[in-house]
Write an enzyme that holds these catalytic residues in place. Sequence first.
Site, PDB file in Angstrom:
ATOM      1  N   SER A 135       0.434  -1.122   0.023  1.00 27.26           N
ATOM      2  CA  SER A 135       0.103  -0.022  -0.178  1.00 27.26           C
ATOM      3  C   SER A 135       1.021   1.262   0.182  1.00 27.26           C
ATOM      4  O   SER A 135       0.439   2.316  -1.033  1.00 27.26           O
ATOM      5  CB  SER A 135      -0.776   0.298   1.059  1.00 27.26           C
ATOM      6  OG  SER A 135      -0.275  -0.041   2.606  1.00 27.26           O
ATOM      7  N   GLN A 138       6.607  -0.291  -3.198  1.00 27.35           N
ATOM      8  CA  GLN A 138       7.032  -1.248  -3.499  1.00 27.35           C
ATOM      9  C   GLN A 138       8.126  -2.134  -3.941  1.00 27.35           C
ATOM     10  O   GLN A 138       9.235  -0.547  -3.182  1.00 27.35           O
ATOM     11  CB  GLN A 138       6.739  -1.603  -4.840  1.00 27.35           C
ATOM     12  CG  GLN A 138       6.913  -0.585  -6.222  1.00 27.35           C
ATOM     13  CD  GLN A 138       6.241  -0.636  -7.412  1.00 27.35           C
ATOM     14  OE1 GLN A 138       4.931  -0.357  -7.257  1.00 27.35           O
ATOM     15  NE2 GLN A 138       6.542  -0.632  -8.823  1.00 27.35           N
ATOM     16  N   VAL A 139       8.716  -3.298  -3.876  1.00 22.04           N
ATOM     17  CA  VAL A 139       9.955  -3.643  -3.609  1.00 22.04           C
ATOM     18  C   VAL A 139      10.321  -3.868  -4.997  1.00 22.04           C
ATOM     19  O   VAL A 139       9.761  -5.187  -5.840  1.00 22.04           O
ATOM     20  CB  VAL A 139      10.174  -4.533  -3.038  1.00 22.04           C
ATOM     21  CG1 VAL A 139      11.247  -4.361  -2.809  1.00 22.04           C
ATOM     22  CG2 VAL A 139       9.191  -4.280  -1.556  1.00 22.04           C
ATOM     23  N   LYS A 153      13.378  -1.173  -1.091  1.00 24.03           N
ATOM     24  CA  LYS A 153      11.732  -0.651  -1.071  1.00 24.03           C
ATOM     25  C   LYS A 153      11.898   1.251  -0.906  1.00 24.03           C
ATOM     26  O   LYS A 153      12.783   2.037  -0.757  1.00 24.03           O
ATOM     27  CB  LYS A 153      11.469  -0.445  -0.254  1.00 24.03           C
ATOM     28  CG  LYS A 153      11.487  -2.578   1.098  1.00 24.03           C
ATOM     29  CD  LYS A 153      10.915  -2.228   2.332  1.00 24.03           C
ATOM     30  CE  LYS A 153      10.017  -2.061   2.842  1.00 24.03           C
ATOM     31  NZ  LYS A 153       9.819  -2.322   4.343  1.00 24.03           N
ATOM     32  N   ASP A 285       4.369  -7.561  13.227  1.00 23.33           N
ATOM     33  CA  ASP A 285       3.490  -7.959  11.705  1.00 23.33           C
ATOM     34  C   ASP A 285       3.907  -9.396  11.187  1.00 23.33           C
ATOM     35  O   ASP A 285       4.973  -9.800  10.252  1.00 23.33           O
ATOM     36  CB  ASP A 285       3.654  -7.272  10.613  1.00 23.33           C
ATOM     37  CG  ASP A 285       2.765  -6.906   9.914  1.00 23.33           C
ATOM     38  OD1 ASP A 285       1.597  -8.370   9.383  1.00 23.33           O
ATOM     39  OD2 ASP A 285       2.687  -6.375   8.137  1.00 23.33           O
TER      40      ASP A 285
END
Length: 436
Positions: A135, A138-139, A153, A285
Amino acid sequence: MAKTAKTASTPGRRFMKLAGMTASIASKTVSNSIKNLTADEEQKNASRSKLFQDIGLQIADTLGEMKGAVMKVGQIASQYKDIFPPEVARAISKLQRQAPAMPFSEIKAQVEKELGKPILSIFKSFDETPFAAASIGQVHKAVLPDGQQVVVKVQYPGIDEACESDLKQVRLALRLMGVLKVDRKLQERLFKEIQESLDNELNYQIEAQNLAVARAFHEKLDSKIVIPKVFPEYSSRHVLTLSLEPGESIETASAWPLEVRNALGRRLFRAMGQEIFYLKRFHCDPHPGNFAFREDGTVIIYDFGGVKTLSSEIVHHFKQLIHASRERNVTEIEDQLDALHAMAEKGKFPAGLYQQWLEVLMRPLTTHYDFAENSAHHDGVELVKASLKYWDVFKPSPDTLMVNRTVSGHYWNMIHLKVHDDLSDVFEELVPPRSA
Protein backbone atom coordinates in the site's frame (compact mmCIF):
# COMPACT_ATOMS: atom_id res chain seq x y z
CA MET A 1 -1.25 11.89 -23.90
CA ALA A 2 -3.19 10.26 -21.06
CA LYS A 3 -1.47 10.39 -17.70
CA THR A 4 -1.06 7.32 -15.50
CA ALA A 5 -3.23 7.65 -12.40
CA LYS A 6 -1.15 8.63 -9.41
CA THR A 7 -1.20 6.51 -6.29
CA ALA A 8 -1.78 9.47 -4.01
CA SER A 9 -4.58 11.54 -5.51
CA THR A 10 -4.71 15.29 -4.89
CA PRO A 11 -5.66 16.24 -1.31
CA GLY A 12 -8.93 17.75 -2.54
CA ARG A 13 -10.03 14.68 -4.49
CA ARG A 14 -9.04 12.36 -1.67
CA PHE A 15 -10.92 14.50 0.87
CA MET A 16 -14.07 14.54 -1.28
CA LYS A 17 -14.00 10.78 -1.72
CA LEU A 18 -13.58 10.16 2.00
CA ALA A 19 -16.15 12.82 2.88
CA GLY A 20 -18.61 11.16 0.49
CA MET A 21 -18.01 7.82 2.20
CA THR A 22 -18.53 9.40 5.63
CA ALA A 23 -21.76 11.11 4.56
CA SER A 24 -23.10 7.87 3.09
CA ILE A 25 -22.30 5.99 6.30
CA ALA A 26 -24.04 8.65 8.40
CA SER A 27 -27.13 8.44 6.17
CA LYS A 28 -27.27 4.63 6.35
CA THR A 29 -26.87 4.68 10.13
CA VAL A 30 -29.69 7.21 10.63
CA SER A 31 -31.99 5.34 8.22
CA ASN A 32 -31.33 2.09 10.06
CA SER A 33 -32.20 3.72 13.42
CA ILE A 34 -35.49 5.13 12.07
CA LYS A 35 -36.43 1.82 10.43
CA ASN A 36 -35.88 -0.04 13.71
CA LEU A 37 -37.96 2.23 15.95
CA THR A 38 -40.72 -0.38 16.19
CA ALA A 39 -38.59 -3.52 15.67
CA ASP A 40 -38.11 -6.18 18.33
CA GLU A 41 -34.66 -7.07 19.72
CA GLU A 42 -34.03 -9.91 17.28
CA GLN A 43 -34.94 -7.75 14.27
CA LYS A 44 -32.73 -4.93 15.56
CA ASN A 45 -29.73 -7.27 15.95
CA ALA A 46 -30.19 -8.71 12.43
CA SER A 47 -30.58 -5.23 10.95
CA ARG A 48 -27.50 -3.93 12.79
CA SER A 49 -25.42 -6.88 11.60
CA LYS A 50 -26.51 -6.24 8.00
CA LEU A 51 -25.72 -2.53 8.38
CA PHE A 52 -22.21 -3.32 9.68
CA GLN A 53 -21.60 -5.72 6.77
CA ASP A 54 -22.66 -3.09 4.22
CA ILE A 55 -20.64 -0.31 5.81
CA GLY A 56 -17.58 -2.48 6.33
CA LEU A 57 -17.59 -3.36 2.63
CA GLN A 58 -18.06 0.30 1.70
CA ILE A 59 -15.03 1.34 3.78
CA ALA A 60 -12.92 -1.47 2.32
CA ASP A 61 -13.94 -0.68 -1.27
CA THR A 62 -13.37 3.07 -0.89
CA LEU A 63 -9.97 2.77 0.76
CA GLY A 64 -8.93 -0.04 -1.59
CA GLU A 65 -9.70 2.09 -4.66
CA MET A 66 -7.71 5.01 -3.32
CA LYS A 67 -4.59 3.00 -2.44
CA GLY A 68 -1.81 4.97 -0.81
CA ALA A 69 -2.09 6.51 2.63
CA VAL A 70 -5.78 5.88 3.23
CA MET A 71 -5.40 2.24 2.26
CA LYS A 72 -2.54 1.96 4.76
CA VAL A 73 -4.79 3.49 7.42
CA GLY A 74 -7.39 0.84 6.60
CA GLN A 75 -4.78 -1.90 6.87
CA ILE A 76 -3.63 -0.67 10.26
CA ALA A 77 -7.25 -0.42 11.41
CA SER A 78 -7.75 -4.03 10.33
CA GLN A 79 -4.78 -5.04 12.48
CA TYR A 80 -6.69 -3.61 15.46
CA LYS A 81 -9.76 -5.63 14.60
CA ASP A 82 -10.50 -6.37 18.27
CA ILE A 83 -12.09 -2.91 18.53
CA PHE A 84 -14.53 -3.53 15.65
CA PRO A 85 -17.58 -5.78 15.27
CA PRO A 86 -16.70 -8.97 13.33
CA GLU A 87 -18.68 -7.86 10.25
CA VAL A 88 -16.55 -4.73 9.90
CA ALA A 89 -13.28 -6.49 10.78
CA ARG A 90 -13.88 -9.14 8.07
CA ALA A 91 -14.52 -6.50 5.41
CA ILE A 92 -11.52 -4.30 6.09
CA SER A 93 -9.16 -7.26 6.58
CA LYS A 94 -9.10 -7.67 2.78
CA LEU A 95 -7.09 -4.44 2.62
CA GLN A 96 -4.04 -6.43 3.72
CA ARG A 97 -3.78 -8.01 0.29
CA GLN A 98 -1.10 -6.80 -2.08
CA ALA A 99 -1.75 -3.71 -4.15
CA PRO A 100 -1.11 -3.36 -7.90
CA ALA A 101 2.33 -2.06 -8.88
CA MET A 102 3.13 1.55 -9.78
CA PRO A 103 4.67 2.43 -13.19
CA PHE A 104 8.46 2.21 -13.14
CA SER A 105 8.84 5.80 -14.40
CA GLU A 106 7.45 7.07 -11.09
CA ILE A 107 9.58 4.67 -9.04
CA LYS A 108 12.70 5.74 -10.97
CA ALA A 109 11.91 9.42 -10.38
CA GLN A 110 11.43 8.79 -6.65
CA VAL A 111 14.77 6.94 -6.32
CA GLU A 112 16.64 9.65 -8.23
CA LYS A 113 15.02 12.43 -6.20
CA GLU A 114 15.80 10.71 -2.88
CA LEU A 115 19.37 9.60 -3.67
CA GLY A 116 20.34 12.59 -5.82
CA LYS A 117 21.75 10.82 -8.90
CA PRO A 118 20.56 8.99 -12.05
CA ILE A 119 19.44 5.51 -11.07
CA LEU A 120 22.05 3.69 -13.19
CA SER A 121 24.89 5.74 -11.72
CA ILE A 122 23.75 4.63 -8.26
CA PHE A 123 23.10 0.96 -9.07
CA LYS A 124 24.86 -1.36 -11.48
CA SER A 125 21.43 -2.66 -12.47
CA PHE A 126 17.86 -2.12 -11.25
CA ASP A 127 14.95 -4.43 -12.16
CA GLU A 128 12.06 -2.45 -13.60
CA THR A 129 9.50 -5.08 -12.59
CA PRO A 130 8.82 -5.16 -8.84
CA PHE A 131 8.61 -8.52 -7.10
CA ALA A 132 6.41 -7.13 -4.31
CA ALA A 133 3.94 -4.23 -4.13
CA ALA A 134 2.02 -3.01 -1.09
CA SER A 135 0.00 0.00 0.00
CA ILE A 136 2.81 2.48 0.64
CA GLY A 137 5.58 1.24 -1.66
CA GLN A 138 7.06 -1.56 -3.71
CA VAL A 139 10.23 -3.64 -3.78
CA HIS A 140 12.69 -4.07 -6.66
CA LYS A 141 15.79 -6.23 -6.99
CA ALA A 142 19.01 -4.39 -7.86
CA VAL A 143 22.79 -4.82 -7.92
CA LEU A 144 25.23 -2.41 -6.25
CA PRO A 145 28.40 -1.23 -8.09
CA ASP A 146 30.48 -3.82 -6.16
CA GLY A 147 28.22 -6.65 -7.38
CA GLN A 148 26.26 -7.05 -4.11
CA GLN A 149 22.68 -8.20 -4.80
CA VAL A 150 20.14 -6.09 -2.95
CA VAL A 151 16.44 -5.31 -2.71
CA VAL A 152 15.25 -1.69 -2.81
CA LYS A 153 12.04 -0.62 -1.08
CA VAL A 154 10.70 2.52 -2.74
CA GLN A 155 7.92 4.51 -1.13
CA TYR A 156 5.26 5.86 -3.47
CA PRO A 157 5.57 9.64 -4.02
CA GLY A 158 3.27 11.76 -1.85
CA ILE A 159 2.09 8.97 0.44
CA ASP A 160 3.33 10.50 3.68
CA GLU A 161 1.86 13.96 3.09
CA ALA A 162 -1.80 13.25 3.81
CA CYS A 163 -1.76 10.54 6.47
CA GLU A 164 -2.98 12.63 9.39
CA SER A 165 -6.06 13.93 7.54
CA ASP A 166 -6.74 10.46 6.12
CA LEU A 167 -6.70 8.92 9.59
CA LYS A 168 -9.06 11.61 10.90
CA GLN A 169 -11.51 10.89 8.08
CA VAL A 170 -11.47 7.14 8.68
CA ARG A 171 -11.92 7.67 12.41
CA LEU A 172 -14.85 10.03 11.81
CA ALA A 173 -16.51 7.45 9.55
CA LEU A 174 -16.13 4.73 12.19
CA ARG A 175 -17.45 6.99 14.95
CA LEU A 176 -20.50 7.92 12.88
CA MET A 177 -21.18 4.21 12.48
CA GLY A 178 -21.05 3.82 16.23
CA VAL A 179 -18.95 0.68 15.83
CA LEU A 180 -15.94 1.52 17.96
CA LYS A 181 -16.50 -0.68 20.99
CA VAL A 182 -14.49 1.49 23.37
CA ASP A 183 -15.00 4.76 25.24
CA ARG A 184 -13.72 8.10 23.96
CA LYS A 185 -10.63 8.20 26.20
CA LEU A 186 -9.53 4.74 25.06
CA GLN A 187 -10.27 5.70 21.44
CA GLU A 188 -7.82 8.58 21.83
CA ARG A 189 -5.09 6.20 23.02
CA LEU A 190 -5.80 3.63 20.32
CA PHE A 191 -5.80 6.14 17.47
CA LYS A 192 -2.68 7.83 18.82
CA GLU A 193 -0.98 4.42 18.64
CA ILE A 194 -2.31 3.86 15.09
CA GLN A 195 -0.98 7.30 14.08
CA GLU A 196 2.45 6.53 15.56
CA SER A 197 2.49 3.13 13.85
CA LEU A 198 1.65 4.76 10.52
CA ASP A 199 4.28 7.50 10.98
CA ASN A 200 6.92 4.87 11.73
CA GLU A 201 6.02 2.74 8.71
CA LEU A 202 6.25 5.79 6.45
CA ASN A 203 9.76 6.64 7.68
CA TYR A 204 12.24 4.14 6.25
CA GLN A 205 15.00 5.66 8.41
CA ILE A 206 13.12 4.34 11.45
CA GLU A 207 12.76 0.95 9.77
CA ALA A 208 16.53 0.97 9.10
CA GLN A 209 17.13 1.52 12.82
CA ASN A 210 14.70 -1.28 13.68
CA LEU A 211 16.51 -3.63 11.30
CA ALA A 212 19.92 -2.74 12.74
CA VAL A 213 18.76 -3.30 16.34
CA ALA A 214 17.07 -6.63 15.54
CA ARG A 215 20.04 -7.83 13.50
CA ALA A 216 22.52 -7.02 16.30
CA PHE A 217 20.23 -8.66 18.88
CA HIS A 218 19.61 -11.92 17.01
CA GLU A 219 23.09 -12.51 15.60
CA LYS A 220 24.42 -12.85 19.17
CA LEU A 221 21.76 -15.43 20.05
CA ASP A 222 21.16 -17.50 16.91
CA SER A 223 22.98 -17.34 13.57
CA LYS A 224 19.99 -18.99 11.90
CA ILE A 225 17.74 -16.00 12.51
CA VAL A 226 18.57 -13.82 9.51
CA ILE A 227 17.71 -10.10 9.34
CA PRO A 228 18.55 -8.18 6.13
CA LYS A 229 21.48 -5.75 6.32
CA VAL A 230 20.83 -2.05 5.63
CA PHE A 231 23.01 -0.11 3.15
CA PRO A 232 22.70 3.45 4.55
CA GLU A 233 24.48 5.15 1.63
CA TYR A 234 21.80 3.79 -0.71
CA SER A 235 18.90 4.62 1.62
CA SER A 236 16.84 7.64 2.70
CA ARG A 237 13.54 8.44 4.39
CA HIS A 238 11.66 7.05 1.36
CA VAL A 239 14.13 4.53 -0.10
CA LEU A 240 15.55 1.54 1.77
CA THR A 241 18.25 -0.71 0.30
CA LEU A 242 18.78 -4.09 1.96
CA SER A 243 20.83 -7.22 1.38
CA LEU A 244 19.00 -9.87 -0.65
CA GLU A 245 18.21 -12.73 1.75
CA PRO A 246 16.46 -15.47 -0.24
CA GLY A 247 14.33 -18.18 1.30
CA GLU A 248 11.25 -20.27 0.63
CA SER A 249 7.67 -19.32 1.42
CA ILE A 250 5.73 -20.81 4.32
CA GLU A 251 3.71 -22.84 1.79
CA THR A 252 6.86 -24.46 0.42
CA ALA A 253 8.29 -25.06 3.92
CA SER A 254 5.08 -26.78 5.00
CA ALA A 255 5.99 -29.74 2.72
CA TRP A 256 9.43 -30.28 4.30
CA PRO A 257 10.14 -33.15 6.76
CA LEU A 258 8.65 -32.84 10.25
CA GLU A 259 12.01 -32.39 11.99
CA VAL A 260 12.78 -29.39 9.74
CA ARG A 261 9.32 -27.87 10.28
CA ASN A 262 9.66 -28.33 14.04
CA ALA A 263 13.10 -26.67 14.02
CA LEU A 264 11.65 -23.71 12.11
CA GLY A 265 8.68 -23.47 14.47
CA ARG A 266 10.85 -23.55 17.59
CA ARG A 267 13.18 -20.91 16.12
CA LEU A 268 10.28 -18.64 15.20
CA PHE A 269 8.64 -19.02 18.63
CA ARG A 270 11.91 -18.43 20.50
CA ALA A 271 12.79 -15.36 18.41
CA MET A 272 9.35 -13.80 19.01
CA GLY A 273 9.58 -14.43 22.76
CA GLN A 274 13.14 -13.10 23.01
CA GLU A 275 12.08 -9.88 21.31
CA ILE A 276 9.06 -9.40 23.59
CA PHE A 277 10.57 -10.39 26.94
CA TYR A 278 14.24 -9.42 26.56
CA LEU A 279 14.71 -6.89 23.76
CA LYS A 280 11.30 -5.33 24.59
CA ARG A 281 11.00 -4.28 20.93
CA PHE A 282 9.25 -6.77 18.70
CA HIS A 283 8.37 -7.30 15.06
CA CYS A 284 4.59 -7.01 15.21
CA ASP A 285 3.48 -7.91 11.69
CA PRO A 286 3.24 -11.72 11.71
CA HIS A 287 1.89 -11.93 8.13
CA PRO A 288 3.41 -15.10 6.56
CA GLY A 289 4.82 -13.03 3.69
CA ASN A 290 7.17 -11.32 6.13
CA PHE A 291 9.04 -14.59 6.77
CA ALA A 292 11.06 -16.98 4.62
CA PHE A 293 12.63 -20.34 5.44
CA ARG A 294 15.55 -22.56 4.50
CA GLU A 295 15.84 -26.32 4.85
CA ASP A 296 18.79 -25.99 7.24
CA GLY A 297 16.37 -24.48 9.80
CA THR A 298 17.09 -20.82 9.02
CA VAL A 299 14.28 -18.27 9.50
CA ILE A 300 14.50 -14.96 7.61
CA ILE A 301 12.48 -12.01 8.92
CA TYR A 302 11.55 -9.15 6.60
CA ASP A 303 9.76 -5.80 6.95
CA PHE A 304 10.57 -4.05 10.21
CA GLY A 305 8.27 -1.10 9.50
CA GLY A 306 5.94 -2.38 12.22
CA VAL A 307 7.84 -2.62 15.51
CA LYS A 308 6.32 -2.14 18.96
CA THR A 309 8.39 -1.06 21.96
CA LEU A 310 7.27 -2.24 25.40
CA SER A 311 8.05 -0.64 28.76
CA SER A 312 9.65 -2.74 31.49
CA GLU A 313 6.43 -2.31 33.48
CA ILE A 314 4.26 -3.78 30.71
CA VAL A 315 6.66 -6.72 30.22
CA HIS A 316 6.56 -7.33 33.98
CA HIS A 317 2.74 -7.51 33.92
CA PHE A 318 2.82 -9.95 30.98
CA LYS A 319 5.25 -12.19 32.87
CA GLN A 320 3.08 -12.10 36.00
CA LEU A 321 0.03 -12.90 33.85
CA ILE A 322 1.85 -15.97 32.48
CA HIS A 323 2.82 -17.09 36.00
CA ALA A 324 -0.78 -16.67 37.20
CA SER A 325 -2.06 -18.60 34.16
CA ARG A 326 0.33 -21.50 34.82
CA GLU A 327 -0.88 -21.59 38.41
CA ARG A 328 -4.56 -21.19 37.39
CA ASN A 329 -4.84 -18.24 39.80
CA VAL A 330 -7.93 -16.39 38.53
CA THR A 331 -7.70 -13.51 41.03
CA GLU A 332 -4.14 -12.68 39.99
CA ILE A 333 -5.02 -13.10 36.31
CA GLU A 334 -7.71 -10.42 36.70
CA ASP A 335 -5.32 -8.17 38.64
CA GLN A 336 -2.76 -8.38 35.83
CA LEU A 337 -5.37 -7.86 33.09
CA ASP A 338 -6.57 -4.83 35.03
CA ALA A 339 -2.99 -3.50 35.24
CA LEU A 340 -2.78 -3.95 31.44
CA HIS A 341 -6.05 -1.97 31.02
CA ALA A 342 -7.75 -5.01 29.50
CA MET A 343 -10.34 -5.57 32.26
CA ALA A 344 -13.64 -3.70 32.48
CA GLU A 345 -15.19 -5.49 35.48
CA LYS A 346 -13.27 -7.80 37.77
CA GLY A 347 -15.08 -10.79 39.22
CA LYS A 348 -17.79 -10.90 36.56
CA PHE A 349 -16.42 -13.72 34.39
CA PRO A 350 -17.24 -17.21 35.80
CA ALA A 351 -14.29 -19.01 37.42
CA GLY A 352 -15.22 -22.26 35.67
CA LEU A 353 -15.01 -20.61 32.25
CA TYR A 354 -11.65 -19.10 33.16
CA GLN A 355 -10.32 -22.58 33.92
CA GLN A 356 -11.62 -23.94 30.61
CA TRP A 357 -10.07 -21.04 28.69
CA LEU A 358 -6.76 -21.48 30.49
CA GLU A 359 -6.58 -25.12 29.46
CA VAL A 360 -7.29 -24.22 25.83
CA LEU A 361 -4.91 -21.24 25.66
CA MET A 362 -2.02 -22.95 27.46
CA ARG A 363 -2.33 -26.23 25.55
CA PRO A 364 -0.07 -25.30 22.57
CA LEU A 365 2.60 -24.03 24.99
CA THR A 366 2.62 -26.80 27.58
CA THR A 367 1.85 -30.09 25.80
CA HIS A 368 3.06 -32.08 22.80
CA TYR A 369 0.81 -30.22 20.41
CA ASP A 370 -0.20 -30.86 16.80
CA PHE A 371 -0.69 -27.40 15.31
CA ALA A 372 -2.13 -28.85 12.09
CA GLU A 373 -4.88 -30.52 14.11
CA ASN A 374 -5.49 -27.13 15.80
CA SER A 375 -7.53 -28.51 18.69
CA ALA A 376 -7.12 -25.37 20.84
CA HIS A 377 -8.75 -23.22 18.19
CA HIS A 378 -11.61 -25.66 17.63
CA ASP A 379 -12.26 -25.97 21.37
CA GLY A 380 -11.95 -22.19 21.74
CA VAL A 381 -14.68 -21.63 19.14
CA GLU A 382 -17.01 -23.79 21.26
CA LEU A 383 -16.06 -21.89 24.41
CA VAL A 384 -16.85 -18.57 22.75
CA LYS A 385 -20.53 -19.56 22.58
CA ALA A 386 -20.67 -20.00 26.35
CA SER A 387 -18.60 -16.87 26.98
CA LEU A 388 -20.28 -14.29 24.73
CA LYS A 389 -22.66 -12.95 27.35
CA TYR A 390 -19.72 -12.11 29.60
CA TRP A 391 -17.51 -10.65 26.85
CA ASP A 392 -17.95 -7.00 27.93
CA VAL A 393 -16.00 -7.88 31.08
CA PHE A 394 -12.88 -7.50 28.91
CA LYS A 395 -11.88 -4.52 26.77
CA PRO A 396 -9.28 -3.90 24.04
CA SER A 397 -6.15 -2.30 25.43
CA PRO A 398 -3.34 -0.42 23.66
CA ASP A 399 -0.97 -2.30 25.99
CA THR A 400 -2.07 -5.72 24.75
CA LEU A 401 -3.38 -5.33 21.18
CA MET A 402 -0.10 -5.72 19.31
CA VAL A 403 1.19 -8.49 21.57
CA ASN A 404 -2.08 -10.38 21.10
CA ARG A 405 -1.96 -9.85 17.34
CA THR A 406 1.65 -11.04 17.13
CA VAL A 407 1.14 -14.13 19.26
CA SER A 408 -2.07 -15.16 17.49
CA GLY A 409 -0.49 -14.47 14.08
CA HIS A 410 2.45 -16.74 14.87
CA TYR A 411 0.08 -19.41 16.15
CA TRP A 412 -1.35 -19.52 12.61
CA ASN A 413 2.17 -19.51 11.15
CA MET A 414 2.86 -22.65 13.22
CA ILE A 415 -0.33 -24.15 11.82
CA HIS A 416 0.85 -23.38 8.25
CA LEU A 417 4.22 -25.00 9.06
CA LYS A 418 2.37 -28.02 10.52
CA VAL A 419 4.54 -28.02 13.64
CA HIS A 420 3.99 -31.06 15.90
CA ASP A 421 6.19 -30.59 18.95
CA ASP A 422 6.41 -29.93 22.69
CA LEU A 423 7.37 -26.27 23.08
CA SER A 424 7.15 -26.21 26.87
CA ASP A 425 10.94 -26.08 27.25
CA VAL A 426 11.17 -22.97 25.05
CA PHE A 427 8.22 -21.42 26.89
CA GLU A 428 9.91 -21.97 30.26
CA GLU A 429 13.23 -20.70 28.90
CA LEU A 430 11.53 -17.44 27.85
CA VAL A 431 9.53 -16.98 31.07
CA PRO A 432 11.00 -19.24 33.79
CA PRO A 433 8.45 -20.50 36.35
CA ARG A 434 8.31 -18.72 39.69
CA SER A 435 10.36 -20.21 42.49
CA ALA A 436 8.29 -22.19 44.97
